[in-house]
Design an enzyme around this catalytic site. Structure first.
Site, short mmCIF file in Angstrom:
data_model
loop_
_atom_site.label_atom_id
_atom_site.label_comp_id
_atom_site.label_asym_id
_atom_site.label_seq_id
_atom_site.Cartn_x
_atom_site.Cartn_y
_atom_site.Cartn_z
N ARG A 38 52.50 3.77 -12.25
CA ARG A 38 53.18 3.18 -13.40
C ARG A 38 52.68 1.76 -13.65
O ARG A 38 52.44 1.00 -12.71
CB ARG A 38 54.70 3.18 -13.18
N ASP A 39 52.51 1.44 -14.95
CA ASP A 39 52.09 0.09 -15.33
C ASP A 39 53.17 -0.91 -14.93
O ASP A 39 54.37 -0.66 -15.10
CB ASP A 39 51.82 0.03 -16.85
N ILE A 40 52.75 -2.04 -14.42
CA ILE A 40 53.68 -3.07 -13.93
C ILE A 40 54.43 -3.74 -15.09
O ILE A 40 55.50 -4.30 -14.90
CB ILE A 40 52.90 -4.11 -13.10
N ASN A 97 41.04 0.75 -23.14
CA ASN A 97 40.46 -0.47 -23.69
C ASN A 97 39.11 -0.71 -23.03
O ASN A 97 38.98 -0.57 -21.81
CB ASN A 97 41.39 -1.66 -23.42
N GLU A 105 41.44 -5.87 -19.72
CA GLU A 105 41.74 -7.00 -18.82
C GLU A 105 41.38 -6.71 -17.37
O GLU A 105 41.02 -7.63 -16.64
CB GLU A 105 43.21 -7.39 -18.94
N HIS A 110 40.53 2.43 -16.64
CA HIS A 110 41.89 2.99 -16.62
C HIS A 110 42.20 3.56 -17.99
O HIS A 110 41.83 2.98 -19.00
CB HIS A 110 42.94 1.96 -16.20
N HIS A 112 45.44 4.45 -20.24
CA HIS A 112 46.89 4.28 -20.38
C HIS A 112 47.47 5.58 -20.96
O HIS A 112 46.92 6.13 -21.92
CB HIS A 112 47.22 3.16 -21.38
P1 5GP Z 1 43.99 -3.39 -20.03
O1 5GP Z 1 44.34 -4.49 -21.00
O2 5GP Z 1 42.92 -3.80 -19.06
O3 5GP Z 1 43.69 -2.09 -20.72
O4 5GP Z 1 45.32 -3.09 -19.22
C1 5GP Z 1 45.57 -3.52 -17.92
C2 5GP Z 1 46.95 -3.03 -17.56
O5 5GP Z 1 47.12 -3.17 -16.16
C3 5GP Z 1 48.09 -3.81 -18.22
O6 5GP Z 1 48.90 -2.91 -18.96
C4 5GP Z 1 48.83 -4.44 -17.05
O7 5GP Z 1 50.23 -4.49 -17.23
C5 5GP Z 1 48.45 -3.53 -15.90
N1 5GP Z 1 48.44 -4.19 -14.60
C6 5GP Z 1 47.82 -5.37 -14.27
N2 5GP Z 1 48.00 -5.65 -12.97
C7 5GP Z 1 48.72 -4.62 -12.47
C8 5GP Z 1 49.22 -4.35 -11.14
O8 5GP Z 1 49.03 -5.11 -10.20
N3 5GP Z 1 49.92 -3.19 -10.98
C9 5GP Z 1 50.15 -2.33 -12.01
N4 5GP Z 1 50.85 -1.22 -11.73
N5 5GP Z 1 49.70 -2.55 -13.26
C10 5GP Z 1 49.00 -3.69 -13.48
#
Ligand code: 5GP
Length: 127
Positions: A38-40, A97, A105, A110, A112
């Site tokens: 699960r996303d944090i 992304n 980021e 990954h 979503h």
């Molecule tokens: P991006 O912008 O790279 O597509 O999304 C990165 C996602 O990783 C974000 O939705 C963020 O909330 C999630 N995320 C970042 N650090 C962590 C973490 O330590 N644990 C979890 N479960 N999600 C994370």
């Protein structure tokens, strides 16, 4: 900060640490080729991230370098996770992304999975 998706794989990224068990996660799926948790910072009632176990920076990197077995296993895992979360009906959204314009980021591929409510239009319109 969005990443440069052409950078080499950084084994110190947060998802690499989750894969190595150095950082905890709320795991929902674990198999030979993919991990889901699960996303944090959830952006929908259900917000799950699915990652391949191999060292791939982005969708661009994965689609260019991963084996057919890794690609098939990862895609199947995404579908399985969504079904197991009860999202196949009424539906859900997948998002990957990529790089700076995609606002990626974390430099480990990954996907979503968002669901649990109507998600509205696909993107903000150009202004
Ligand atoms: P991006 O912008 O790279 O597509 O999304 C990165 C996602 O990783 C974000 O939705 C963020 O909330 C999630 N995320 C970042 N650090 C962590 C973490 O330590 N644990 C979890 N479960 N999600 C994370």
């Amino acid at each position: 900060m969005p990443i440069d998706a052409t950078q080499p794989y950084d084994p110190a990224n947060i998802f690499a640490k989750i894969l190595r068990g150095e950082v905890p996660c709320d795991k929902v799926h674990d198999d030979a080729l993919a991990l889901a948790f699960r996303d944090i910072n959830p952006q929908a009632p259900t917000h799950i991230l699915v990652i391949p176990k191999g060292d791939y920076v982005s969708w661009d990197d994965f689609s260019a370098r991963a084996s057919d077995a890794e690609i098939a296993g990862f895609i199947r895992a995404v579908g399985e996770v969504a079904r197991a979360a009860g999202l196949a009906e009424p539906g859900y959204r997948l998002l990957a992304n990529v790089g700076a314009h995609g606002h990626q980021e974390v430099p480990h591929l990954h996907v979503h999975i968002f669901g649990g409510r109507p998600l509205g239009p696909m993107l903000e319109p150009d202004r």
